[in-house]
Design a protein around this motif. Structure first.
Motif, mmCIF file in Angstrom:
data_model
loop_
_atom_site.group_PDB
_atom_site.id
_atom_site.type_symbol
_atom_site.label_atom_id
_atom_site.label_comp_id
_atom_site.label_asym_id
_atom_site.label_seq_id
_atom_site.Cartn_x
_atom_site.Cartn_y
_atom_site.Cartn_z
ATOM 1 N N GLY A 208 24.379 34.654 -28.597
ATOM 2 C CA GLY A 208 23.997 33.382 -28.001
ATOM 3 C C GLY A 208 23.242 32.482 -28.955
ATOM 4 N N ASN A 209 22.697 31.404 -28.401
ATOM 5 C CA ASN A 209 21.993 30.396 -29.182
ATOM 6 C C ASN A 209 20.755 29.901 -28.429
ATOM 7 O OD1 ASN A 209 24.276 30.147 -31.113
ATOM 8 N ND2 ASN A 209 25.303 29.157 -29.387
ATOM 9 N N PHE A 210 19.781 29.406 -29.193
ATOM 10 C CA PHE A 210 18.680 28.632 -28.648
ATOM 11 C C PHE A 210 18.957 27.157 -28.927
ATOM 12 C CE2 PHE A 210 16.039 32.534 -29.697
ATOM 13 C CZ PHE A 210 15.950 32.970 -28.379
ATOM 14 N N TYR A 211 18.765 26.298 -27.921
ATOM 15 C CA TYR A 211 18.999 24.866 -28.053
ATOM 16 C C TYR A 211 17.682 24.133 -27.802
ATOM 17 C CZ TYR A 211 23.525 26.928 -26.885
ATOM 18 O OH TYR A 211 24.622 27.745 -26.832
ATOM 19 N N PHE A 212 17.329 23.244 -28.709
ATOM 20 C CA PHE A 212 16.054 22.536 -28.640
ATOM 21 C C PHE A 212 16.321 21.049 -28.393
ATOM 22 C CE2 PHE A 212 15.424 26.383 -30.946
ATOM 23 C CZ PHE A 212 14.134 26.799 -30.659
ATOM 24 N N PHE A 213 15.603 20.492 -27.428
ATOM 25 C CA PHE A 213 15.706 19.094 -27.042
ATOM 26 C C PHE A 213 14.317 18.472 -27.201
ATOM 27 C CE2 PHE A 213 18.794 21.652 -24.910
ATOM 28 C CZ PHE A 213 19.923 20.885 -24.714
ATOM 29 N N TYR A 214 14.281 17.212 -27.632
ATOM 30 C CA TYR A 214 12.980 16.596 -27.906
ATOM 31 C C TYR A 214 12.936 15.181 -27.358
ATOM 32 C CZ TYR A 214 8.876 14.891 -30.396
ATOM 33 O OH TYR A 214 7.652 14.360 -30.703
ATOM 34 N N ASN A 215 11.839 14.878 -26.649
ATOM 35 C CA ASN A 215 11.592 13.538 -26.128
ATOM 36 C C ASN A 215 10.555 12.866 -27.022
ATOM 37 O OD1 ASN A 215 10.481 11.304 -24.666
ATOM 38 N ND2 ASN A 215 11.320 12.151 -22.773
ATOM 39 N N PRO A 216 10.941 11.899 -27.850
ATOM 40 C CA PRO A 216 9.986 11.281 -28.772
ATOM 41 C C PRO A 216 8.950 10.407 -28.079
ATOM 42 C CG PRO A 216 12.108 10.178 -28.913
ATOM 43 C CD PRO A 216 12.308 11.377 -28.030
ATOM 44 N N THR A 217 9.228 9.948 -26.873
ATOM 45 C CA THR A 217 8.278 9.112 -26.154
ATOM 46 C C THR A 217 7.105 9.936 -25.631
ATOM 47 O OG1 THR A 217 10.045 7.596 -25.494
ATOM 48 C CG2 THR A 217 7.980 7.492 -24.252
ATOM 49 N N THR A 218 7.410 11.053 -24.985
ATOM 50 C CA THR A 218 6.355 11.923 -24.455
ATOM 51 C C THR A 218 5.951 13.008 -25.442
ATOM 52 O OG1 THR A 218 7.996 13.396 -23.433
ATOM 53 C CG2 THR A 218 7.179 11.540 -22.111
ATOM 54 N N GLN A 219 6.713 13.121 -26.558
ATOM 55 C CA GLN A 219 6.459 14.127 -27.586
ATOM 56 C C GLN A 219 6.466 15.537 -26.985
ATOM 57 O OE1 GLN A 219 3.031 13.106 -29.979
ATOM 58 N NE2 GLN A 219 3.691 10.993 -30.232
ATOM 59 N N THR A 220 7.464 15.783 -26.154
ATOM 60 C CA THR A 220 7.598 17.089 -25.511
ATOM 61 C C THR A 220 8.943 17.722 -25.849
ATOM 62 O OG1 THR A 220 8.416 15.961 -23.515
ATOM 63 C CG2 THR A 220 6.075 16.570 -23.574
ATOM 64 N N TRP A 221 8.948 19.041 -25.914
ATOM 65 C CA TRP A 221 10.137 19.825 -26.217
ATOM 66 C C TRP A 221 10.657 20.504 -24.960
ATOM 67 C CZ3 TRP A 221 12.419 20.229 -31.088
ATOM 68 C CH2 TRP A 221 11.689 19.699 -32.155
ATOM 69 N N ARG A 222 11.962 20.713 -24.921
ATOM 70 C CA ARG A 222 12.595 21.562 -23.932
ATOM 71 C C ARG A 222 13.519 22.519 -24.693
ATOM 72 N NH1 ARG A 222 9.106 19.583 -21.584
ATOM 73 N NH2 ARG A 222 9.111 18.353 -19.657
ATOM 74 N N VAL A 223 13.608 23.744 -24.209
ATOM 75 C CA VAL A 223 14.409 24.760 -24.901
ATOM 76 C C VAL A 223 15.276 25.472 -23.878
ATOM 77 C CG1 VAL A 223 14.416 26.754 -26.432
ATOM 78 C CG2 VAL A 223 12.535 25.102 -26.557
ATOM 79 N N TYR A 224 16.532 25.646 -24.228
ATOM 80 C CA TYR A 224 17.501 26.318 -23.362
ATOM 81 C C TYR A 224 18.199 27.418 -24.163
ATOM 82 C CZ TYR A 224 21.397 26.795 -20.026
ATOM 83 O OH TYR A 224 22.312 27.262 -19.127
#
Length: 228
Positions: A208-224
């Motif tokens: 499998g894989n780890f996927y990283f998402f980033y919101n530059p406005t709130t400076q928060t990460w999400r990981v799936y």
């Protein structure tokens, strides 16, 4: 709607990484899997249970997505408790992610994962990254057009659109979902992927894989995470 038009609308750039194949230097701008070699002097290794996962120097890479443009370095640590939470929609609480807007003042570290073989990563630009079919990021209108052409036997997505898939360590492009994908919204785009890596002895459950998402406005990460 032609095949050429669909391909032009979907194709994205990305920086993919080859594991090893070069003599490590441990210098600035050398990205790694299984190893974090730089931090600020006041930064220590995260608390017990966190393992160094990867180092990505963004400065001078051939492609970096807009959301990560402010950064020159990203380092990642993973919590060993993650394995008990893989089915959750957001795994960001089990990652410690550090970002640096400048390389000035960094000091060398020797933080290596206990179970992963550490290797330097060689970056390479690609311009033909395409989404996987199921939940990979195809806009709704284009998805409808593809389905219409497939029903008329004028198109087969993986033969006529996709040149190659890149289930590799990657910055930018599309997530290489194994199962149905996940979307955190337009404000939190996909930016980074860490893939199962036989050479580094990193197997994310079942290739499998780890996927990283980033919101530059709130400076928060999400990981799936997903896997076969």
């Amino acid at each position: 709607m032609t095949i050429e038009y669909i391909r032009a609308q979907l194709a994205k750039q990305a920086t993919i990484f080859q594991t090893g194949g070069i003599r490590p230097t441990h210098d600035l701008l050398e990205s790694w899997i299984g190893y974090v070699g730089w931090s600020l002097p006041e930064e220590e290794q995260p608390p017990s249970g966190y393992q160094p996962l990867a180092t990505f120097f963004l400065k001078d890479l051939p492609y970096v997505p807009a959301a990560l443009k402010p950064f020159q370095l990203v380092t990642l640590f993973v919590d060993e408790r993650l394995l008990d939470h893989l089915m959750e929609d957001d795994l960001s609480p089990y990652f410690h992610i550090r970002t640096y807007t400048t390389l000035e003042g960094l000091v060398k570290r020797e933080w290596q994962h206990d179970g992963i073989r550490a290797f330097p990563l060689q970056p390479k630009l690609i311009t033909n990254d395409y989404p996987v079919w199921d939940g990979g990021g195809i806009p709704l209108q284009i998805e409808e057009d593809i389905l219409t052409l497939e029903r008329e036997d004028e198109l087969e997505y993986f033969e006529d659109i996709v040149e190659d898939l890149y289930p590799l360590h990657k910055i930018g492009g599309y997530p290489s979902f194994c199962q149905s994908g996940y979307d955190f919204g337009e404000d939190t785009p996909f930016v980074l992927q860490i893939a199962s890596d036989a050479k580094a002895r990193l197997n994310i459950v079942d290739h499998g894989n780890f996927y990283f998402f980033y919101n530059p406005t709130t400076q928060t990460w999400r990981v799936y995470c997903d896997f076969y």
